[in-house]
Design an enzyme around this catalytic site. Structure first.
Site, PDB file in Angstrom:
ATOM      1  N   GLU B  59       0.800  -1.224   0.000  1.00 51.43           N
ATOM      2  CA  GLU B  59       0.000   0.000   0.000  1.00 51.43           C
ATOM      3  C   GLU B  59       0.832   1.273   0.000  1.00 51.43           C
ATOM      4  O   GLU B  59       0.403   2.292  -0.543  1.00 51.43           O
ATOM      5  CB  GLU B  59      -0.972   0.006   1.186  1.00 51.43           C
ATOM      6  CG  GLU B  59      -2.110  -0.991   1.061  1.00 51.43           C
ATOM      7  CD  GLU B  59      -1.770  -2.381   1.589  1.00 51.43           C
ATOM      8  OE1 GLU B  59      -0.598  -2.594   1.983  1.00 51.43           O
ATOM      9  OE2 GLU B  59      -2.663  -3.248   1.611  1.00 51.43           O
ATOM     10  N   HIS B 124      -8.650  -7.017  11.557  1.00 51.51           N
ATOM     11  CA  HIS B 124      -8.095  -5.685  11.250  1.00 51.51           C
ATOM     12  C   HIS B 124      -8.580  -4.602  12.225  1.00 51.51           C
ATOM     13  O   HIS B 124      -8.239  -3.424  12.036  1.00 51.51           O
ATOM     14  CB  HIS B 124      -8.421  -5.176   9.819  1.00 51.51           C
ATOM     15  CG  HIS B 124      -8.152  -6.105   8.698  1.00 51.51           C
ATOM     16  ND1 HIS B 124      -7.189  -7.092   8.744  1.00 51.51           N
ATOM     17  CD2 HIS B 124      -8.708  -6.200   7.459  1.00 51.51           C
ATOM     18  CE1 HIS B 124      -7.184  -7.741   7.578  1.00 51.51           C
ATOM     19  NE2 HIS B 124      -8.095  -7.231   6.797  1.00 51.51           N
ATOM     20  N   GLY B 421      10.825  14.441   0.958  1.00 52.36           N
ATOM     21  CA  GLY B 421      12.059  13.668   1.045  1.00 52.36           C
ATOM     22  C   GLY B 421      11.934  12.295   1.670  1.00 52.36           C
ATOM     23  O   GLY B 421      12.720  11.919   2.526  1.00 52.36           O
ATOM     24  N   ASN B 484      26.088   2.459  -4.342  1.00 53.93           N
ATOM     25  CA  ASN B 484      27.246   2.891  -3.533  1.00 53.93           C
ATOM     26  C   ASN B 484      27.181   2.281  -2.133  1.00 53.93           C
ATOM     27  O   ASN B 484      27.635   2.864  -1.169  1.00 53.93           O
ATOM     28  CB  ASN B 484      27.377   4.421  -3.505  1.00 53.93           C
ATOM     29  CG  ASN B 484      26.043   5.099  -3.259  1.00 53.93           C
ATOM     30  OD1 ASN B 484      25.130   4.489  -2.699  1.00 53.93           O
ATOM     31  ND2 ASN B 484      25.917   6.343  -3.658  1.00 53.93           N
ATOM     32  N   GLY B 486      24.889   1.719   0.147  1.00 56.14           N
ATOM     33  CA  GLY B 486      24.193   2.264   1.304  1.00 56.14           C
ATOM     34  C   GLY B 486      23.752   3.699   1.124  1.00 56.14           C
ATOM     35  O   GLY B 486      23.536   4.169   0.004  1.00 56.14           O
TER      36      GLY B 486
END
Lengths: 594, 594
Positions: B59, B124, B421, B484, B486
């Protein structure tokens, strides 16, 4: 640990204080994902002897893994995320820990306090004048409590308070730490006072409760135990096992309480999943005049769609914090203490003992002659693969329904998430189980059993990248994936042929090599036929795995265990009684037990 | 569509109504994950001509993909999840859509109303007497609004209301639909009235705002445009481009506003990322006496850590819903209309034109002679690979800082998530971009450019399973992954050598075969050296991809683009001014711009 505390300087950074507290309560591993508002906090982990950081591939997986860790040793699972983007990705995992009452500590590294006060538009925030505590509000409904650290004066006490709450109330708690606080000094002497984990008890009420239960048992002609999930969650597993051995009356279990009591004992009766399971089991427990219902979770997926029929006048409830005997309720108790006191109090007490019901062997399934694998064939064989001290994990789906009726060896633990039922959970949680087994073996010398994680292709896809962590950490779970090309549990609920129930084709032979498994080819095993299955599970390296193993079982897309089919069929019969009682019309419309 | 509406029966199920409305506004794809409380709702999608369902691996990925879909065509991204376990997994993705103002509609299939009223312990849910609307409270802080459907009488109006809000306010909205409601009948005639998407406008204020802006431009000696993210989000991209062509004054952009204006035009000056970017660019915009700041997002990661120095007396703000000229604020406007009116109003108006600043070529980087790939070498070459109509996507990390200063061809769209971000976003969002390009090509005949998704190994791991959806849907992104080992962006922020910044080793040659890519070997490309890089990007199949391609670029763990290094270095210099202003002491402690 105490010696270590005495060698500390007078003041230590708050971040270090947190991890030393975590270590003091027996936790060996911190999970999580690094992010720029938690890095300094993570640094302090490396200064705590015996504590390690294991990074996850993402935060939901971290939450699941911490939940797994929190289910086994009695110590909470701990994981760290970063402000906003990290903490929010974990919300569903934490919600599952609240639903299933699992001890989890979620540490969130927040933006520094001055930037919060300035409402600075630091990345990961929202808006022009961001409220950096917005995300704190998001998780409020799905946690027990939170330490919202701001003032270093009370920060250690707040940390202690929520750790205590996590342990005694069994559920997820948050610690929000603005990252600039992690280096603030606090007195190390605070660590000399251990956190008080004694639950709030009304001893008088507790004693009266125990007396009342003993009285009920004395009078009973056909008493029995019915063991459910909250027994193990509230750390009463051993007390329950001792009580069962003392009483030797028939012991029934639920999906979620499975394997709390030794299933090899002759008094073990089997799973009572309402009207879904065997008639003899139903008759046994439903005719009992005294059913000690321990730590009950009466959810649809744990009760055969609400079709338990225990006699109201026979029910003695022993819940985590109260006992109800014949309508009389006793509050202020702790289930662990009650079970222990009860076992003592029953010494020398005469209790009637009926025999556990005899379940007749099932008739041969119609597909018994199939050469290829079938759901009617695999489950007893997977159970036979298990050994004492293993942890077996069943994903919500066909696995849960297929594996629960099979008897487990002694000292096996059974992990599922039957009430919350978030698919993908089991696979990521198996990482936490492995780490927990490793930690407790290392620390307490407990046997290092295997983690046998049984999942499906549809479910595993959600969290599949966590295999990278398992491999890189040198862990050794046996992961069994049923490949039936999608969501079979949904197919049997609704939309059998709808494309939405088919997931992308997966060639599992490439999964271990993708994450650079050092012996990828030898550790991938695939079975299409029964013959292949037998050969796979006979392999010595699966009996004593040294690295991560993956077993793929190929099954038909529409094949499902008889118990799942039966529970679903009952939606139109007995199972709708509850729905009718609550006024629900149109039973075909709701996936009870799916 | 209209013809289709007229052929409908008088009453249609509410679920069908929803999807017909979604289709009416030009959406061709619904994303999401099936679950037992949304299956009946998904069924109705198959009855809507031109609408398809594409299932995601999980999801969060669905939310990211819907966000990607919502960034390109002006039409919202739509995705469906199930009660609790599904909706909560998506919360972080939705939060990103609110942060970055992306149009997303999140449809949640809830438990049936009678079970909600009975507080039934349906899987749920949480607790003994579960409040099934608990999860609704979780997402409240991170959405614009929600349709909490309960009464079928007002359900269509509620659906229409939140779709309108999504479009005119640019952000995520929720539709909570108890699954029993999906089959409730509603009049199909409601579909004949289109949803009113006209924004609430004060025409008088808007006209005065435009006049004031024209006035400011007339008086200016060195006017310029500074284009930021909210221009494209509020569908004003074309209006902005037209205005830029009309004015022909220097155009500066931000990370988040990149490629809104044609970067091949001679008036395009480059990226102004505060004091991080070239001195000539800083001098150009900072000396301007009239800066039209369009759709600004003044976040640290979009402003060089708050180091923009535009003259206060020169700033003319054109925000989504207001304009500020010389301290005078005009409310009740819409940025799209203002830019369009402004372009008209400027016809025949004399505006001073200075030349854009000339950025001198950078000196040769110290590592220019390296044979292996370096961050100083790759970015201009990746930019050179782009063609008109491509969508290039840059993950938050070294990619964002490396790729933004490179000029893009005309008609390229640049997607990043610089303010929110959330790592992992870009890769899952690229699925939505691909579907959106496919839909608009199919529907409007717009050119089918390529999706070039550039991410890192650390980030890609979070959402890596979505490649399965791309392959199974026959999509053809070019995915470039910087390997690279990580989190390099974190290494340069803090903890360069700490183990937490290293992620499990990944052997990408196995990724496409894992999800049964039909031409896995030919579509995986790897470059360690510059020579290999050149050969890879010359391949004809990457110029015109027909299936999913994966390019692995191997880079050193500590190599990062000069702009990232510079922004971080500035934390101890100019960039701390802001932090000092807000009272933050200890600049080394916070990862501004990380």
């Amino acid at each position: 640990m105490e010696a270590h505390v005495q060698s500390l300087p007078e003041n230590i950074p708050l971040g270090l204080y947190l991890w030393l507290r975590i270590r003091q309560i027996g936790i060996g591993t911190v999970l999580g994902v690094p992010g720029d508002f938690n890095l300094e906090l993570l640094d302090h982990i490396y200064n705590v002897p015996g504590l390690r950081f294991v990074g996850n591939a993402n935060e939901l997986n971290a939450a699941y893994a911490a939940d797994g860790y929190g289910r086994i040793n009695g110590t909470p699972g701990v994981f760290v995320t970063t402000h906003g983007v990290g903490e929010l990705s974990a919300v569903n995992g934490v919600s599952g820990s609240l639903c299933e009452r699992v001890k989890v500590i979620h540490v969130v590294g927040q933006t520094p306090r001055p930037l919060q006060q300035a409402k600075a538009m630091i990345h990961h925030s929202i808006g022009d004048q961001p409220d950096h505590q917005l995300y704190n509000k998001v998780s409020k409904p799905i946690r027990l409590t939170a330490a919202e650290l701001w003032d270093v004066e009370n920060a250690p006490a707040e940390i202690d308070r929520v750790i205590r709450e996590c342990v005694i109330s069994c559920g997820p708690v948050y610690i929000f730490m603005p990252i600039d606080m992690s280096s603030e000094p606090v007195p190390s002497s605070l660590l000399s006072t251990p956190i008080d984990f004694s639950p709030p008890i009304d001893s008088d009420a507790q004693n009266r409760a125990v007396e009342a239960i003993v009285g009920a048992l004395r009078e009973a002609r056909s008493p029995c135990l019915f063991v459910d999930a909250l027994v193990q969650r509230y750390d009463a597993r051993e007390d329950c096992a001792a009580l069962a051995k003392r009483l030797r009356v028939p012991v029934y279990s639920t999906h979620m309480g499975k394997a709390t009591v030794d299933e090899t004992e002759e008094f073990y009766a089997g799973i009572y999943h309402g009207q879904v399971d065997d008639k003899a089991i139903c008759e046994g427990i439903e005719s009992s005049d005294c059913v000690l219902v321990l730590g009950s979770v009466n959810a649809d997926t744990n009760s055969g769609g609400f079709t338990r029929k225990i006699r109201k006048d026979a029910e003695v409830q022993i819940n985590p914090n109260n006992v109800v005997v014949k309508g009389e309720r006793y509050d202020g108790i702790a289930i662990k203490q009650v079970l222990s006191l009860l076992e003592d109090a029953l010494q020398g007490v005469e209790v009637a003992r009926v025999k556990p019901p005899q379940v007749l062997p099932k008739p041969l399934p119609v597909d018994h002659a199939a050469k290829n694998l079938t759901q009617s064939w695999i489950w007893s064989r997977i159970a036979a693969f298990l050994k004492p001290h293993d942890v077996v994990m069943a994903e919500t789906g066909t696995t849960l329904f297929g594996l629960t009726p099979e008897r487990m060896p002694s000292d096996v633990r059974f992990v599922s998430q039957a009430y919350y039922g978030s698919i993908g959970y089991i696979f990521a949680a198996s990482l936490g189980i492995e780490l927990s087994l490793e930690d407790s073996h290392h620390e307490k010398g407990t046997p290092r059993g295997r983690t046998v994680c049984v999942t499906g292709d549809g479910s595993m896809a959600l969290t599949i990248q966590e295999v990278g962590t398992m491999i890189s950490q040198g862990l050794k779970p046996v992961v069994v994936v049923l490949n039936n090309k999608g969501y079979t549990v949904e197919r049997v609920i609704h939309g059998a042929l709808q494309p939405y129930n088919t997931t992308p084709k997966t060639n599992y032979s490439h999964l271990l090599p993708l994450f650079a498994h050092p012996q990828a080819d030898q550790c991938f095993h695939k079975a299409v036929t029964k013959e292949e299955f037998v050969k796979v599970f006979e392999k010595a390296e699966l009996a004593d795995p040294q690295v991560t193993h993956l077993v793929e079982l190929v099954l038909d897309a529409m094949d499902s265990p008889w118990r799942l089919t039966k529970q679903l069929a009952m939606r139109g019969e007995a199972g709708v009684k509850y729905l009718t009682d609550v006024g629900f019309i149109g039973p075909g419309k709701v996936g009870i037990g799916g």
